[in-house]
Motif scaffolding. Structure first.
Motif, short mmCIF file in Angstrom:
data_model
loop_
_atom_site.label_atom_id
_atom_site.label_comp_id
_atom_site.label_asym_id
_atom_site.label_seq_id
_atom_site.Cartn_x
_atom_site.Cartn_y
_atom_site.Cartn_z
N GLU A 42 0.84 -1.20 0.00
CA GLU A 42 0.00 0.00 0.00
C GLU A 42 0.88 1.26 0.00
OE1 GLU A 42 -2.78 0.19 3.23
OE2 GLU A 42 -3.61 2.09 2.52
N THR A 69 -6.15 -5.33 -5.91
CA THR A 69 -6.05 -4.12 -5.08
C THR A 69 -6.81 -2.92 -5.65
OG1 THR A 69 -4.09 -3.22 -6.16
CG2 THR A 69 -3.70 -4.82 -4.41
N GLU A 128 -11.26 -0.33 7.05
CA GLU A 128 -10.33 0.44 6.24
C GLU A 128 -10.40 -0.08 4.81
OE1 GLU A 128 -5.73 1.42 6.61
OE2 GLU A 128 -6.66 0.92 8.54
N ILE A 183 -9.48 0.44 0.79
CA ILE A 183 -8.62 1.14 -0.17
C ILE A 183 -9.53 1.81 -1.20
CG2 ILE A 183 -6.76 0.85 -1.88
CD1 ILE A 183 -5.97 0.09 1.07
N GLU A 184 -9.27 3.09 -1.47
CA GLU A 184 -10.10 3.82 -2.42
C GLU A 184 -9.98 3.17 -3.81
OE1 GLU A 184 -11.89 6.52 -1.32
OE2 GLU A 184 -12.87 6.59 -3.28
N SER A 185 -11.11 2.73 -4.37
CA SER A 185 -11.07 2.07 -5.68
C SER A 185 -11.37 3.08 -6.79
CB SER A 185 -12.10 0.94 -5.70
OG SER A 185 -12.13 0.34 -6.98
N TRP A 238 -10.68 -3.58 -2.01
CA TRP A 238 -9.61 -4.25 -1.27
C TRP A 238 -9.65 -3.71 0.15
CZ3 TRP A 238 -7.23 -8.52 -1.79
CH2 TRP A 238 -5.91 -8.76 -1.43
N LYS A 297 -8.82 -3.89 4.39
CA LYS A 297 -7.92 -4.35 5.45
C LYS A 297 -8.71 -5.10 6.51
CE LYS A 297 -3.76 -1.73 5.65
NZ LYS A 297 -3.20 -0.48 6.13
N TYR A 300 -5.69 -8.80 4.09
CA TYR A 300 -6.72 -8.16 3.27
C TYR A 300 -7.77 -9.19 2.81
CZ TYR A 300 -3.45 -4.23 2.60
OH TYR A 300 -2.61 -3.17 2.78
#
Ligand SMILES: Cc1ncc(COP(=O)(O)O)c(C=O)c1O
Length: 386
Positions: free
Chosen positions: A146, A177, A314, A316-318, A325, A327, A362
């Motif tokens: 990340e 991801t 949390e 991840i901005e897609s 993705w 956490k 993840y």
């Protein structure tokens, strides 16, 4: 009957445990929400089905397909590369495939000798490893962290590994991801490929699934002099909800394309001609459908991300793909977490470990269910105790 040694070298099927639990839950009458598989839930657009029906009636499509693809299809790809990326290629630098998977898994058979190294992203689509092992190559995993935007750290790969490398697999927009790559990163990768003499296989089946025009993916072939070292794989599968029809294509240096073509010539008889004809039309006549598909995943990603973040996850901005993705909270491994969600909430999602050792913190969610089901999944997560 014992299978060949090369098959025994393939990694164990990591999802067997999840599959078993899923089956047991279904048999016990539990309601299951499957957000585990990256297979579009909506049907192929009607317009494309009509193209396919028309192409099926063309008797010229009833005989064996031509080796690297029909003239109509190859010329459509040539035009598409120019329109989409401003990249100039000729007919000899493209070929039709039975999906992107066909290309990425067969490429090592053309260029990898036993003992050669293949550089593989971790996490990564499992086909990179299986193609490498079946060709006798040795995988070298490049962690996608990340902190580095889920790009491999190209300077962290030892010189002695580079010297043995024949192929580097890249995949942007990335599964799992959802990361994107820019020309700066690609330039650096190409410089390494030129220095050490390997091929870069850039797997791009999500090239058209981006959420904002400013994030529209670029092609490595936009970089002057890239062709000699690069092959890119594109696909109709996710762009047009066409996973079941099996059409993709490769674009790259002629020598690389010819190597892959030689393997495939000896393995299969090409991509169904009627589907090549229909796909050639889809590439130019379905802008509205492409946008609808993009917008659908964008909306789903937004709702799911917001809901998950409100629950404290949390995410991840897609910026594209069919995935989120996420956490994993607490001390769970990805398999433990996925099992808990399945057993206690009936949610099937994909543990990160299935994509590689570096992804065990993840899980991946596929955006392949309708909005009400996303809300239902969020509701179930709300009730989960840790
Ligand atoms: C990264 C990646 N490559 C390749 C494929 C296979 O695509 P295709 O249907 O074009 O064979 C997938 C499918 O999920 C994928 O995620």
């Amino acid at each position: 009957m014992d299978v060949a040694k090369r098959l025994k070298k393939l990694p164990p099927y990591i999802f067997a445990e999840i599959d078993r639990k899923k089956k047991a839950a279904i048999e016990a009458g539990k309601s299951i929400i499957n957000i585990g598989i990256g297979d579009p839930d909506r049907p192929t657009p009607k317009k494309i089905l009509d193209f396919i029906k028309e192409a099926a009636d063309n008797t010229a499509n009833h005989t064996y397909p031509i080796g690297k693809g029909s003239k109509v299809f190859k010329q459509a790809v040539v035009k598409w590369m120019s329109k989409r990326f401003g990249v100039t290629v000729n007919d000899n630098e493209v070929m039709a495939l039975i999906g992107a998977k066909d290309g990425i898994t067969h490429l090592p058979l053309a260029f990898v000798n036993p003992g050669d190294v293949v550089l593989i992203p971790d996490p990564g689509y499992p086909g990179y490893t299986s193609g490498t092992i079946l060709s006798g190559g040795t995988p070298y995993y490049m962690p996608l962290k990340e902190s580095n935007g889920f790009l491999p750290d190209l300077d962290a790969i030892p010189e002695k590994v580079y010297k043995k490398a024949k192929i580097m697999h890249l995949n942007y927009p990335n599964n799992p991801t959802s990361a994107m790559a820019d020309l700066k990163f690609y330039k650096k990768a190409i410089a390494k490929a030129k220095k050490y003499g390997f091929i870069i296989s850039q797997d791009a089946p999500y090239s058209e699934v981006y959420f904002d025009p400013k994030d529209k993916p670029v092609s490595m072939l936009q970089i002057p002099g890239a062709k000699e070292h690069v092959i890119e794989f594109y696909s109709m599968s996710k762009t047009y909800n066409m996973t079941g029809w099996r059409v993709g294509f490769a674009v790259g240096g002629e020598k690389i394309i010819n190597g892959l073509a030689l393997v495939k010539e000896n393995m299969d008889s090409g991509t169904v001609s009627a589907l090549q004809e229909a796909s050639a039309r889809a590439l130019f006549e379905c802008e509205k459908e492409e946008k609808e598909i993009r917008d659908l995943y964008k909306k789903r990603a937004k709702i799911f991300t917001k809901g998950l973040r409100e629950l404290g996850y949390e995410v991840i901005e897609s910026k594209g793909t069919l995935y989120l993705w996420i956490k994993i909270p607490g001390k769970y491994t990805s398999m433990e977490f996925a099992s808990k969600l399945l057993e206690e909430a009936g949610l099937v999602l994909t543990p990160g470990i299935g994509f590689g050792k570096s992804a065990d913190k993840y899980v991946r969610i596929a955006l392949t269910v309708e909005e009400p089901v996303i809300h239902q999944a969020l509701e179930r997560l709300k009730n989960l105790k840790f």
